[in-house]
Every structure is written in structure tokens, then in C-alpha cells.
Scaffold this active site. Structure first.
Site, PDB file in Angstrom:
ATOM      1  N   ASP A   9      22.820  -6.336 -41.052  1.00  0.00           N
ATOM      2  CA  ASP A   9      23.146  -6.701 -39.670  1.00  0.00           C
ATOM      3  C   ASP A   9      24.122  -5.682 -39.091  1.00  0.00           C
ATOM      4  O   ASP A   9      25.330  -5.942 -38.969  1.00  0.00           O
ATOM      5  CB  ASP A   9      23.696  -8.141 -39.624  1.00  0.00           C
ATOM      6  CG  ASP A   9      22.613  -9.155 -39.967  1.00  0.00           C
ATOM      7  OD1 ASP A   9      21.459  -8.954 -39.533  1.00  0.00           O
ATOM      8  OD2 ASP A   9      22.895 -10.128 -40.684  1.00  0.00           O
ATOM      9  N   ASP A  58      12.888  -9.803 -40.642  1.00  0.00           N
ATOM     10  CA  ASP A  58      13.288 -11.151 -40.202  1.00  0.00           C
ATOM     11  C   ASP A  58      13.300 -11.220 -38.676  1.00  0.00           C
ATOM     12  O   ASP A  58      14.354 -11.115 -38.058  1.00  0.00           O
ATOM     13  CB  ASP A  58      14.695 -11.407 -40.797  1.00  0.00           C
ATOM     14  CG  ASP A  58      15.306 -12.727 -40.385  1.00  0.00           C
ATOM     15  OD1 ASP A  58      14.564 -13.658 -40.052  1.00  0.00           O
ATOM     16  OD2 ASP A  58      16.553 -12.820 -40.423  1.00  0.00           O
ATOM     17  N   LEU A  59      12.110 -11.363 -38.076  1.00  0.00           N
ATOM     18  CA  LEU A  59      12.038 -11.377 -36.609  1.00  0.00           C
ATOM     19  C   LEU A  59      11.860 -12.779 -36.043  1.00  0.00           C
ATOM     20  O   LEU A  59      11.890 -12.962 -34.827  1.00  0.00           O
ATOM     21  CB  LEU A  59      10.908 -10.438 -36.130  1.00  0.00           C
ATOM     22  CG  LEU A  59      11.077  -8.976 -36.541  1.00  0.00           C
ATOM     23  CD1 LEU A  59       9.909  -8.133 -36.025  1.00  0.00           C
ATOM     24  CD2 LEU A  59      12.401  -8.401 -36.049  1.00  0.00           C
ATOM     25  N   LYS A  60      11.631 -13.755 -36.892  1.00  0.00           N
ATOM     26  CA  LYS A  60      11.566 -15.180 -36.491  1.00  0.00           C
ATOM     27  C   LYS A  60      10.727 -15.398 -35.234  1.00  0.00           C
ATOM     28  O   LYS A  60      11.228 -15.888 -34.213  1.00  0.00           O
ATOM     29  CB  LYS A  60      12.973 -15.726 -36.264  1.00  0.00           C
ATOM     30  CG  LYS A  60      13.877 -15.673 -37.469  1.00  0.00           C
ATOM     31  CD  LYS A  60      15.165 -16.459 -37.200  1.00  0.00           C
ATOM     32  CE  LYS A  60      16.174 -16.342 -38.308  1.00  0.00           C
ATOM     33  NZ  LYS A  60      16.824 -15.020 -38.398  1.00  0.00           N
ATOM     34  N   HIS A  62       8.409 -16.961 -32.464  1.00  0.00           N
ATOM     35  CA  HIS A  62       8.240 -18.322 -31.938  1.00  0.00           C
ATOM     36  C   HIS A  62       7.658 -18.170 -30.533  1.00  0.00           C
ATOM     37  O   HIS A  62       8.388 -17.996 -29.563  1.00  0.00           O
ATOM     38  CB  HIS A  62       9.607 -19.026 -31.903  1.00  0.00           C
ATOM     39  CG  HIS A  62       9.533 -20.487 -31.606  1.00  0.00           C
ATOM     40  ND1 HIS A  62      10.614 -21.312 -31.701  1.00  0.00           N
ATOM     41  CD2 HIS A  62       8.502 -21.276 -31.214  1.00  0.00           C
ATOM     42  CE1 HIS A  62      10.256 -22.551 -31.393  1.00  0.00           C
ATOM     43  NE2 HIS A  62       8.980 -22.546 -31.084  1.00  0.00           N
ATOM     44  N   ILE A  64       3.483 -18.525 -28.196  1.00  0.00           N
ATOM     45  CA  ILE A  64       2.174 -19.196 -28.217  1.00  0.00           C
ATOM     46  C   ILE A  64       1.326 -18.586 -29.346  1.00  0.00           C
ATOM     47  O   ILE A  64       1.529 -17.420 -29.731  1.00  0.00           O
ATOM     48  CB  ILE A  64       1.445 -19.101 -26.854  1.00  0.00           C
ATOM     49  CG1 ILE A  64       1.216 -17.643 -26.445  1.00  0.00           C
ATOM     50  CG2 ILE A  64       2.232 -19.850 -25.775  1.00  0.00           C
ATOM     51  CD1 ILE A  64       0.295 -17.490 -25.245  1.00  0.00           C
ATOM     52  N   PRO A  65       0.403 -19.374 -29.912  1.00  0.00           N
ATOM     53  CA  PRO A  65      -0.347 -18.916 -31.097  1.00  0.00           C
ATOM     54  C   PRO A  65      -1.022 -17.553 -30.933  1.00  0.00           C
ATOM     55  O   PRO A  65      -0.984 -16.720 -31.846  1.00  0.00           O
ATOM     56  CB  PRO A  65      -1.372 -20.039 -31.296  1.00  0.00           C
ATOM     57  CG  PRO A  65      -0.676 -21.262 -30.773  1.00  0.00           C
ATOM     58  CD  PRO A  65       0.120 -20.789 -29.590  1.00  0.00           C
ATOM     59  N   THR A  67      -0.234 -14.984 -29.011  1.00  0.00           N
ATOM     60  CA  THR A  67       0.758 -13.894 -29.007  1.00  0.00           C
ATOM     61  C   THR A  67       1.274 -13.651 -30.423  1.00  0.00           C
ATOM     62  O   THR A  67       1.439 -12.503 -30.850  1.00  0.00           O
ATOM     63  CB  THR A  67       1.922 -14.245 -28.052  1.00  0.00           C
ATOM     64  OG1 THR A  67       1.370 -14.422 -26.757  1.00  0.00           O
ATOM     65  CG2 THR A  67       2.979 -13.169 -28.015  1.00  0.00           C
ATOM     66  N   THR A 119      20.505 -22.067 -40.847  1.00  0.00           N
ATOM     67  CA  THR A 119      21.628 -22.478 -41.706  1.00  0.00           C
ATOM     68  C   THR A 119      22.959 -22.501 -40.936  1.00  0.00           C
ATOM     69  O   THR A 119      23.975 -22.916 -41.471  1.00  0.00           O
ATOM     70  CB  THR A 119      21.747 -21.557 -42.935  1.00  0.00           C
ATOM     71  OG1 THR A 119      21.497 -20.217 -42.521  1.00  0.00           O
ATOM     72  CG2 THR A 119      20.769 -21.937 -44.008  1.00  0.00           C
ATOM     73  N   ARG A 181      27.437 -17.286 -49.785  1.00  0.00           N
ATOM     74  CA  ARG A 181      28.811 -16.786 -49.733  1.00  0.00           C
ATOM     75  C   ARG A 181      29.359 -16.619 -51.143  1.00  0.00           C
ATOM     76  O   ARG A 181      29.177 -17.511 -51.977  1.00  0.00           O
ATOM     77  CB  ARG A 181      29.707 -17.767 -48.976  1.00  0.00           C
ATOM     78  CG  ARG A 181      29.412 -17.821 -47.482  1.00  0.00           C
ATOM     79  CD  ARG A 181      29.809 -16.512 -46.807  1.00  0.00           C
ATOM     80  NE  ARG A 181      29.427 -16.444 -45.399  1.00  0.00           N
ATOM     81  CZ  ARG A 181      28.280 -15.949 -44.941  1.00  0.00           C
ATOM     82  NH1 ARG A 181      27.368 -15.477 -45.766  1.00  0.00           N
ATOM     83  NH2 ARG A 181      28.036 -15.892 -43.647  1.00  0.00           N
ATOM     84  N   GLN A 190      28.135 -19.590 -40.433  1.00  0.00           N
ATOM     85  CA  GLN A 190      27.218 -20.377 -41.258  1.00  0.00           C
ATOM     86  C   GLN A 190      27.855 -21.715 -41.593  1.00  0.00           C
ATOM     87  O   GLN A 190      29.072 -21.808 -41.777  1.00  0.00           O
ATOM     88  CB  GLN A 190      26.887 -19.627 -42.559  1.00  0.00           C
ATOM     89  CG  GLN A 190      26.165 -18.303 -42.350  1.00  0.00           C
ATOM     90  CD  GLN A 190      24.690 -18.466 -42.009  1.00  0.00           C
ATOM     91  OE1 GLN A 190      24.246 -19.522 -41.588  1.00  0.00           O
ATOM     92  NE2 GLN A 190      23.928 -17.398 -42.171  1.00  0.00           N
ATOM     93  N   ARG A 211      27.156 -10.809 -44.822  1.00  0.00           N
ATOM     94  CA  ARG A 211      28.558 -10.458 -44.625  1.00  0.00           C
ATOM     95  C   ARG A 211      29.406 -10.544 -45.874  1.00  0.00           C
ATOM     96  O   ARG A 211      30.409  -9.837 -45.959  1.00  0.00           O
ATOM     97  CB  ARG A 211      29.131 -11.302 -43.472  1.00  0.00           C
ATOM     98  CG  ARG A 211      28.616 -10.826 -42.114  1.00  0.00           C
ATOM     99  CD  ARG A 211      28.819 -11.848 -41.034  1.00  0.00           C
ATOM    100  NE  ARG A 211      27.925 -12.986 -41.199  1.00  0.00           N
ATOM    101  CZ  ARG A 211      27.833 -13.991 -40.330  1.00  0.00           C
ATOM    102  NH1 ARG A 211      28.571 -13.977 -39.239  1.00  0.00           N
ATOM    103  NH2 ARG A 211      26.993 -14.983 -40.539  1.00  0.00           N
TER     104      ARG A 211
HETATM  105  O1  C5P Z   1      26.040 -12.594 -43.067  1.00  0.00           O
HETATM  106  P1  C5P Z   1      25.176 -13.704 -43.584  1.00  0.00           P
HETATM  107  O2  C5P Z   1      25.065 -13.728 -45.095  1.00  0.00           O
HETATM  108  O3  C5P Z   1      25.500 -15.036 -42.954  1.00  0.00           O
HETATM  109  O4  C5P Z   1      23.707 -13.289 -43.058  1.00  0.00           O
HETATM  110  C1  C5P Z   1      22.626 -14.141 -43.103  1.00  0.00           C
HETATM  111  C2  C5P Z   1      21.448 -13.453 -42.525  1.00  0.00           C
HETATM  112  O5  C5P Z   1      20.312 -14.316 -42.684  1.00  0.00           O
HETATM  113  C3  C5P Z   1      21.564 -13.133 -41.037  1.00  0.00           C
HETATM  114  O6  C5P Z   1      20.899 -11.887 -40.851  1.00  0.00           O
HETATM  115  C4  C5P Z   1      20.776 -14.224 -40.348  1.00  0.00           C
HETATM  116  O7  C5P Z   1      20.133 -13.786 -39.189  1.00  0.00           O
HETATM  117  C5  C5P Z   1      19.731 -14.579 -41.422  1.00  0.00           C
HETATM  118  N1  C5P Z   1      19.184 -15.922 -41.375  1.00  0.00           N
HETATM  119  C6  C5P Z   1      19.971 -17.056 -41.409  1.00  0.00           C
HETATM  120  N2  C5P Z   1      19.407 -18.296 -41.328  1.00  0.00           N
HETATM  121  C7  C5P Z   1      18.093 -18.436 -41.250  1.00  0.00           C
HETATM  122  C8  C5P Z   1      17.264 -17.290 -41.242  1.00  0.00           C
HETATM  123  C9  C5P Z   1      17.863 -16.034 -41.326  1.00  0.00           C
HETATM  124  O8  C5P Z   1      21.192 -16.946 -41.525  1.00  0.00           O
HETATM  125  N3  C5P Z   1      17.540 -19.636 -41.219  1.00  0.00           N
END
Ligand code: C5P
Length: 235
Positions: A9, A58-60, A62, A64-65, A67, A119, A181, A190, A211
């Protein structure tokens, strides 16, 4: 599939590559999220692949189907390990995402994951902001089951939900867990966090850790500590 991905990130590709270089994190699996991808585009993915980093993109998605189908077809050409959508997009969207990946892949297609609930969200906020009446666990279980029925390969979830998901969806359904963590790190934004050792006990398959490593005084040492804990070498 690799089992521990560092969340890159960073604001720019240059910063991310510098971080990997100075900390001698050669060939490590990395997660590229929307911040970096929107800044640097597909060329950055190629650059990381040239340096032999396995990638979770990780582009998540969301939308319409149709697209999502067309976008996944394009993403498949990048030949990354894993990609994802939000399970809240529904069954048809998840099915079309999988079809798009298969249509766009000449070799093995990337694994498709669905994000259940972020999360960073706890039950109180989920109920208030999203107006969902169920408990968080029930909602996560529901979305994971929908994802499995839609042909998705696994979910992104908190480590605390991994056991439940394995029970509902079977042992081969992947659980990918962010919110990790190290014992002495800040939770930041988080909420449902776990240490690598806790995630291991709770049947997570793949860790995403950002992080706790990228903000550590010694990122290489933090990476090795997380990996050791995760691989069960220390507890
Ligand atoms: O810094 P940290 O360990 O919190 O980073 C978590 C990474 O996981 C971030 O890039 C965040 O966008 C991603 N993520 C998340 N929860 C999700 C999906 C992805 O925290 N459900």
C-alpha cells in the site's frame, strides 16, 4: 499458491519497488491494491512479475455482471495468482467474474476470491451503516456460501471467521485473511485483527499483511517474524 502476501500500500510504484529493494524482499509474494494499480496500471504488474514476485491483485470489483465479466477478461491477461470481487455484488456477478477469468486466460486462470465483510468493519457499524440485521458471523457465512455456490474459489475474511467458513464451504475453499497484526503493532483502521499464529490456529490458508511489515522499524525482520509465526516455527 503462496501463503503470505505483503500488502504494497504505497502511493507510487517507485516507492513500492524501493521498499522491496532496500529491505531485500526478493521474490516475496505481494498484494497490489487499487491505490497502486490506479496510479501505475498493468505495466507495474509486469514489472513485479519480471522481478519474480507472485501477485494478488486486490481490486475488489463490484459492478453489474456484464461489466465485471468484461473487466475480468482483461485482468486475466495479466496472469496474476489471485483476483477478487465483493460478494455483496451477488451470485450472477460472481458467476460472470469467473466466466470472464476463464474466457481471458490462455493458461491456468487466477484464483477468484470474494470479499465477505471488510475486516475494517465490526458488527455495530455493519448493522448501522448497511442496515443488515444478522450477526456479523451469520452474514459472513451467508456470503461465503453464496460465493462457493457461484463457483468462486475462496473468500477474503477475518481470521476469526476462517473456521466457520471451512465448516460451511469445505476444506478446499480458500480463506485469505487480512487484518493481520504482529503482537506489538497498531491495529490502525482494522477491527477484526489476529496475529499470524492465531490465523494459523483458526485455519486461514493465506495471510495478507501490510502495515505490520511496511511501517515496522525493520521491515525485513518483521517479515521474517510473521513468516516464522505463520509457518508455526515459533508461537
Ligand atoms: O496494513 P494492513 O495489514 O491492514 O493491510 C491490509 C490490506 O488488505 C489492505 O491493503 C486492505 O486493502 C486489504 N484488505 C482488507 N480487508 C479486506 C480485503 C482486503 O484489509 N476484506
Amino acid at each position: 499458491m503462496d501463503s503470505m502476501y505483503i500488502a504494497l500500500d504505497f502511493a507510487t510504484g517507485e516507492e513500492a519497488l524501493h521498499f522491496l529493494k532496500v529491505n531485500e524482499l526478493k521474490n516475496v509474494p505481494v498484494k497490489v491494491g487499487m491505490e497502486l494499480f490506479y496510479k501505475e496500471g498493468p505495466a507495474f504488474i509486469t514489472e513485479l512479475q519480471n522481478q519474480s514476485h507472485p501477485i494478488f491483485l486486490d481490486l475488489k470489483l463490484h459492478d453489474i455482471p456484464t461489466t465485471v465479466y468484461r473487466t475480468m477478461k482483461n485482468i486475466a491477461a495479466l496472469e496474476v495468482d489471485m483476483v477478487n470481487v465483493h460478494a455483496l455484488g451477488g451470485v450472477e456477478m460472481m458467476q460472470r467474474a469467473k466466466e470472464g477469468l476463464l474466457a481471458g486466460s490462455s493458461n491456468e486462470s487466477p484464483a477468484l476470491l470474494a470479499v465477505t465483510m471488510l475486516t475494517s468493519m465490526d458488527e455495530k457499524v455493519m448493522k448501522k451503516d448497511l442496515n443488515i440485521k444478522e450477526s456479523l458471523h451469520k452474514q459472513v457465512g451467508h456470503l461465503a456460501t453464496l460465493a462457493m455456490q457461484s463457483g468462486v474459489d475462496g473468500v477474503v475474511c477475518s481470521a476469526h471467521e476462517a473456521e466457520l467458513i471451512k465448516e460451511l464451504c469445505g476444506p478446499s475453499f480458500l480463506t485469505v485473511t487480512p487484518g493481520i497484526r504482529l503482537a506489538n503493532s497498531d491495529a490502525n483502521d482494522q477491527v477484526r485483527t489476529a496475529t499470524p499464529a492465531e490465523a494459523k490456529k483458526k485455519e486461514a490458508d493465506i495471510l495478507v499483511i501490510g502495515r505490520s511489515i511496511t511501517n515496522a522499524k525493520d521491515p525485513k525482520e518483521a517479515y521474517n517474524t510473521a513468516l516464522k509465526e505463520w509457518k508455526n516455527d515459533i508461537m
